[in-house]
Design a protein around this motif. Sequence first.
Motif: not given
Length: 160
Positions: A46-61
């Motif tokens: 989950y921590e690794e998944a969190r990093i990826l999804f936070e990046g995707l959301v930051e890039g495209n909220p």
Amino acid sequence: MDTATVGKLKAFARGEATWAEVEGMTFEEAKAIAQVGCDLAGAGRYEEARILFEGLVEGNPRDSASRAALGTVYQKLGRLPEAVTEYSAALERDPANPVALVNRGELYLQQGNRQGFTDIANAVEADPDGQTSAGRRAKALVRAIALAAVEKMKEAPAQA
């Protein structure tokens, strides 16, 4: 710096473009990253998944699916207020997102918030044939809620 890049940066500053658009990330690239995030979450990472999804959301909220996925990861990590925030943001962009609806609905019900019933009903409506795991889960929750209500009615003393 070339004129096109300057134009993209100005559009970003005005809120007319996402950072993913400035960087030139394609839908296919974002989808591939999201799939890796889903695979990581499925493996309990989950921590690794969190990093990826936070990046995707930051890039495209504006990406409702990534926001719902981030909410799911937050929920798995026990970060429930953040999960509700992400589900709500996903639903602002896509009111029929079954993942956001069923997960937020479940969290709301756990908090005693009756809006959870509406969210779960809307999740069933968004996926009436249960084509997604979220749609199937919503239907299962509706059945469980109905069975619990019937049992409660059986236990209640008869009213005269």
